[in-house]
Each structure stands twice: as C-alpha cells, then as structure tokens.
Design an enzyme around this catalytic site. Sequence first.
Site, PDB file in Angstrom:
ATOM      1  N   LYS A  64       0.815  -1.228   0.000  1.00 51.68           N
ATOM      2  CA  LYS A  64       0.000   0.000   0.000  1.00 51.68           C
ATOM      3  C   LYS A  64       0.851   1.282   0.000  1.00 51.68           C
ATOM      4  O   LYS A  64       0.482   2.277  -0.608  1.00 51.68           O
ATOM      5  CB  LYS A  64      -0.950   0.017   1.194  1.00 51.68           C
ATOM      6  CG  LYS A  64      -2.043  -1.043   1.087  1.00 51.68           C
ATOM      7  CD  LYS A  64      -3.009  -1.002   2.252  1.00 51.68           C
ATOM      8  CE  LYS A  64      -3.903  -2.231   2.251  1.00 51.68           C
ATOM      9  NZ  LYS A  64      -4.912  -2.236   3.290  1.00 51.68           N
ATOM     10  N   ASN A  85      -5.023   1.863  -1.429  1.00 58.81           N
ATOM     11  CA  ASN A  85      -5.513   0.484  -1.601  1.00 58.81           C
ATOM     12  C   ASN A  85      -6.348   0.322  -2.869  1.00 58.81           C
ATOM     13  O   ASN A  85      -6.813  -0.771  -3.165  1.00 58.81           O
ATOM     14  CB  ASN A  85      -6.317   0.024  -0.380  1.00 58.81           C
ATOM     15  CG  ASN A  85      -7.731   0.560  -0.404  1.00 58.81           C
ATOM     16  OD1 ASN A  85      -7.951   1.708  -0.800  1.00 58.81           O
ATOM     17  ND2 ASN A  85      -8.693  -0.232   0.001  1.00 58.81           N
ATOM     18  N   ALA A 121      -0.520   0.787  16.177  1.00 61.29           N
ATOM     19  CA  ALA A 121      -0.086   2.034  15.536  1.00 61.29           C
ATOM     20  C   ALA A 121       0.520   1.771  14.155  1.00 61.29           C
ATOM     21  O   ALA A 121       1.409   2.488  13.710  1.00 61.29           O
ATOM     22  CB  ALA A 121       0.925   2.754  16.446  1.00 61.29           C
ATOM     23  N   GLY A 122      -0.003   0.751  13.468  1.00 63.50           N
ATOM     24  CA  GLY A 122       0.494   0.446  12.120  1.00 63.50           C
ATOM     25  C   GLY A 122      -0.308   1.174  11.052  1.00 63.50           C
ATOM     26  O   GLY A 122      -0.966   2.183  11.327  1.00 63.50           O
ATOM     27  N   TYR A 206     -11.001 -10.159  10.316  1.00 62.80           N
ATOM     28  CA  TYR A 206     -12.330 -10.642   9.941  1.00 62.80           C
ATOM     29  C   TYR A 206     -12.400 -12.166   9.923  1.00 62.80           C
ATOM     30  O   TYR A 206     -11.371 -12.842   9.856  1.00 62.80           O
ATOM     31  CB  TYR A 206     -12.782 -10.062   8.600  1.00 62.80           C
ATOM     32  CG  TYR A 206     -11.836 -10.263   7.451  1.00 62.80           C
ATOM     33  CD1 TYR A 206     -10.883  -9.302   7.158  1.00 62.80           C
ATOM     34  CD2 TYR A 206     -11.893 -11.399   6.650  1.00 62.80           C
ATOM     35  CE1 TYR A 206     -10.000  -9.462   6.102  1.00 62.80           C
ATOM     36  CE2 TYR A 206     -11.025 -11.574   5.590  1.00 62.80           C
ATOM     37  CZ  TYR A 206     -10.071 -10.599   5.323  1.00 62.80           C
ATOM     38  OH  TYR A 206      -9.205 -10.780   4.284  1.00 62.80           O
ATOM     39  N   GLY A 226     -14.056  -7.466  11.463  1.00 65.81           N
ATOM     40  CA  GLY A 226     -13.679  -6.600  10.338  1.00 65.81           C
ATOM     41  C   GLY A 226     -14.344  -6.922   9.005  1.00 65.81           C
ATOM     42  O   GLY A 226     -13.973  -6.335   7.983  1.00 65.81           O
TER      43      GLY A 226
HETATM   44  N1  LIG Z   1     -10.932  -5.824   7.689  1.00 69.84           N
HETATM   45  C1  LIG Z   1     -10.189  -5.221   6.801  1.00 69.84           C
HETATM   46  O1  LIG Z   1     -10.657  -4.835   5.720  1.00 69.84           O
HETATM   47  C2  LIG Z   1      -8.719  -4.966   7.095  1.00 69.84           C
HETATM   48  C3  LIG Z   1      -8.036  -4.029   6.306  1.00 69.84           C
HETATM   49  C4  LIG Z   1      -6.680  -3.784   6.597  1.00 69.84           C
HETATM   50  C5  LIG Z   1      -6.044  -4.495   7.634  1.00 69.84           C
HETATM   51  N2  LIG Z   1      -6.733  -5.402   8.369  1.00 69.84           N
HETATM   52  C6  LIG Z   1      -6.057  -6.124   9.490  1.00 69.84           C
HETATM   53  O2  LIG Z   1      -5.440  -5.160  10.338  1.00 69.84           O
HETATM   54  C7  LIG Z   1      -4.357  -5.731  11.052  1.00 69.84           C
HETATM   55  C8  LIG Z   1      -3.156  -4.794  11.052  1.00 69.84           C
HETATM   56  O3  LIG Z   1      -2.699  -4.565   9.746  1.00 69.84           O
HETATM   57  P1  LIG Z   1      -1.630  -3.385   9.462  1.00 69.84           P
HETATM   58  O4  LIG Z   1      -1.369  -3.430   8.001  1.00 69.84           O
HETATM   59  O5  LIG Z   1      -2.097  -2.115  10.090  1.00 69.84           O
HETATM   60  O6  LIG Z   1      -0.353  -3.938  10.244  1.00 69.84           O
HETATM   61  P2  LIG Z   1       1.031  -3.182  10.593  1.00 69.84           P
HETATM   62  O7  LIG Z   1       1.148  -1.899   9.853  1.00 69.84           O
HETATM   63  O8  LIG Z   1       2.092  -4.209  10.419  1.00 69.84           O
HETATM   64  O9  LIG Z   1       0.885  -2.823  12.177  1.00 69.84           O
HETATM   65  C9  LIG Z   1       0.796  -3.828  13.129  1.00 69.84           C
HETATM   66  C10 LIG Z   1       0.529  -3.229  14.516  1.00 69.84           C
HETATM   67  O10 LIG Z   1       0.210  -4.315  15.370  1.00 69.84           O
HETATM   68  C11 LIG Z   1       1.091  -4.309  16.509  1.00 69.84           C
HETATM   69  N3  LIG Z   1       1.324  -5.719  16.850  1.00 69.84           N
HETATM   70  C12 LIG Z   1       1.684  -6.728  16.032  1.00 69.84           C
HETATM   71  N4  LIG Z   1       1.727  -7.897  16.705  1.00 69.84           N
HETATM   72  C13 LIG Z   1       1.378  -7.608  17.986  1.00 69.84           C
HETATM   73  C14 LIG Z   1       1.225  -8.381  19.171  1.00 69.84           C
HETATM   74  N5  LIG Z   1       1.448  -9.707  19.168  1.00 69.84           N
HETATM   75  N6  LIG Z   1       0.848  -7.761  20.302  1.00 69.84           N
HETATM   76  C15 LIG Z   1       0.601  -6.447  20.311  1.00 69.84           C
HETATM   77  N7  LIG Z   1       0.733  -5.631  19.232  1.00 69.84           N
HETATM   78  C16 LIG Z   1       1.109  -6.222  18.081  1.00 69.84           C
HETATM   79  C17 LIG Z   1       2.329  -3.573  16.065  1.00 69.84           C
HETATM   80  O11 LIG Z   1       2.973  -3.037  17.224  1.00 69.84           O
HETATM   81  P3  LIG Z   1       4.543  -2.596  17.235  1.00 69.84           P
HETATM   82  O12 LIG Z   1       4.602  -1.209  16.628  1.00 69.84           O
HETATM   83  O13 LIG Z   1       4.925  -2.623  18.664  1.00 69.84           O
HETATM   84  O14 LIG Z   1       5.286  -3.611  16.399  1.00 69.84           O
HETATM   85  C18 LIG Z   1       1.697  -2.495  15.146  1.00 69.84           C
HETATM   86  O15 LIG Z   1       1.188  -1.429  15.932  1.00 69.84           O
HETATM   87  C19 LIG Z   1      -4.095  -7.091  10.391  1.00 69.84           C
HETATM   88  O16 LIG Z   1      -4.615  -8.075  11.232  1.00 69.84           O
HETATM   89  C20 LIG Z   1      -4.893  -7.011   9.092  1.00 69.84           C
HETATM   90  O17 LIG Z   1      -5.340  -8.286   8.688  1.00 69.84           O
HETATM   91  C21 LIG Z   1      -8.056  -5.646   8.125  1.00 69.84           C
END
Ligand SMILES: NC(=O)c1ccc[n+]([C@@H]2O[C@H](COP(=O)([O-])OP(=O)(O)OC[C@H]3O[C@@H](n4cnc5c(N)ncnc54)[C@H](OP(=O)(O)O)[C@@H]3O)[C@@H](O)[C@H]2O)c1
Length: 259
Positions: A64, A85, A121-122, A206, A226
């Site tokens: 993205k 996206n 915070a991702g 989801y 989700g």
């Molecule tokens: N429903 C939908 O349409 C949709 C759309 C987009 C994404 N999503 C979902 O959203 C989620 C996040 O995606 P993203 O792209 O935002 O990921 P990302 O940018 O990689 O960010 C991941 C975040 O999760 C934290 N994290 C990861 N593992 C952890 C754990 N075991 N315990 C606590 N914190 C943890 C990380 O913390 P640190 O900074 O400390 O590493 C960071 O803040 C995924 O599960 C994805 O499938 C769903």
Amino acid sequence: MAKHFTIFGNPVQHSISPKMHSFAIEGLSLDATYDKTLLEDGTKLKEVFFENKLDGANVTVPHKEIAYKLCDEVRGIAKDIKAVNTLVLEDNKMIGYNTDAWGFYQSIKEYDAKDVLILGAGGTSKAISLFLKQKGIKVSIINRSSKRLKDFKDFQTFTWDSYHDSYHDMVINTTSAGLSDDSYPTPKDLLDKILSNTKTAVDVIYNKNTPFLQLAKEKNLKTKDGSDMLLFQGVKAFNLFYHDRFDEKDIEKFMRKAF
Ligand SMILES: NC(=O)c1ccc[n+]([C@@H]2O[C@H](COP(=O)([O-])OP(=O)(O)OC[C@H]3O[C@@H](n4cnc5c(N)ncnc54)[C@H](OP(=O)(O)O)[C@@H]3O)[C@@H](O)[C@H]2O)c1
C-alpha cells in the site's frame, strides 16, 4: 469493451476481493473480470498495472505504501494516510485512493461513538485514526512499542506502561495479535481494564473470533469483526472503478454474497 481488474498483494491467495467484485460484476450485468496478482516486488506495481492493461486494481499487504509513491496522482484522504488500496486508470494515468478508512467508518458509524481508543499504531491504525478525527471523534492510541507512535503527533498516545485508565465509547483492535495466533493485543490484565471501561469492541481482523473479541463478549460488550470494513472498502473501490455510476446499496447487496 470488457474491463479488467485485479488485487495486488503478497500473499494474495487468501483474498476474498475477487469473489466480492465478481459477485458485483455479475449482479450488475457488467462485462468485466477481477483476478489476483501475486506481486513479490512492489516497485514493479505500476509497470505490471499498465502491461496487463488494467482498468483498476486493489492493493493489499505489503504494497500500500509503495503504491502511494508510484501513483501519477493521489486523491482524497490517501494523501494524508500516505497509503493507497485502490488504483483507477484515468486518461492513461494511475490514480490512487484509500477506501479502507471510509470502509471502517461505514462499518461502525451506527454506534455513534464520540471517543475511541485504538490498539496498535500500524498502517490500519493510521488510516482509521485520521478518518475518525476528521469526523470529529476523539481518538487515542495505545501501542506495544513507542517507535510507531511518532507518526501520531496530533493524537493522545500511550504505550502499555504509560496508559492510564479512562472511559472510551469504543475500543478498536488494529494490531495483528490474534490473526494467526491466540494472543491478546495487550497484556491480559491491561486489556481487562480497558474492556471494563467501554461499551463496544471492534476488531479489524475478519472471519475470526479473536481472543480480543472473545474477552469482550465475556464482558457483555457489543462486538464487531472486520468483515463489514472489508465489504465497504470494496463497495467504494468498485464504484471508483466505475466512476461512481452505481448505487452503493446495490453494490453492497451483491458483494455481501461473498461472505
Ligand atoms: N478488515 C479489513 O478490511 C482490514 C483491512 C486492513 C487491515 N486489516 C487487518 O489489520 C491488522 C493490522 O494490519 P496493518 O497493516 O495495520 O499492520 P502493521 O502496519 O504491520 O501494524 C501492526 C501493529 O500491530 C502491533 N502488533 C503486532 N503484533 C502484535 C502483538 N502480538 N501484540 C501487540 N501488538 C502487536 C504492532 O505493534 P509494534 O509497533 O509494537 O510492532 C503495530 O502497531 C491485520 O490483522 C490485518 O489483517 C483488516
């Protein structure tokens, strides 16, 4: 002339976007195809987009941010989020949008939350937090580590250690904890406190009863996963592909069949 769409990602096999979009194409009697493209090298995205003569595409993890950089023009909130996206071909240019944040808002607006706490915070957290703030909602962020919190200068932010208890209408899990394991997004005792001080718990993951959602259910909170976020980002993307030609309710009706 037939239109061609795809979703770029790595991995992409699991994506249900082709199914969602194909139901909408079929339901609206359109001449179009929507497939999956495994893209290992994100820097090749624009090349492949034009080589494959695409009319539009969706972009998922991990491309993205690179998609945002490669677009000829970026429109709307994607400019603030710095992640794209949805790609649309317009006058031989690749135009970028972000429909994830709108999709999320659409999925939770019925709850009318005024104050939310976001776990994580991702990329997803960034998109959602900006959109909700623009809607006048108070947003606070709590993350495992402090590094990524630097991207949230306009928000109240906490790490697990610095968090102090207060009431929020809604708590949103945007971490990937619980996606492919059974972990909580914060230590259990902290999550117990957080969930004891809210009405609604939402997970962006989801099709899974995550440990986060399970704990919220045990506390008799309203919960939501989700799926609707995914659905609504797809509805918006589809209408961008067709330059807002359709009623979103119709697209939604057909796309829902994919779930
Ligand atoms: N429903 C939908 O349409 C949709 C759309 C987009 C994404 N999503 C979902 O959203 C989620 C996040 O995606 P993203 O792209 O935002 O990921 P990302 O940018 O990689 O960010 C991941 C975040 O999760 C934290 N994290 C990861 N593992 C952890 C754990 N075991 N315990 C606590 N914190 C943890 C990380 O913390 P640190 O900074 O400390 O590493 C960071 O803040 C995924 O599960 C994805 O499938 C769903």
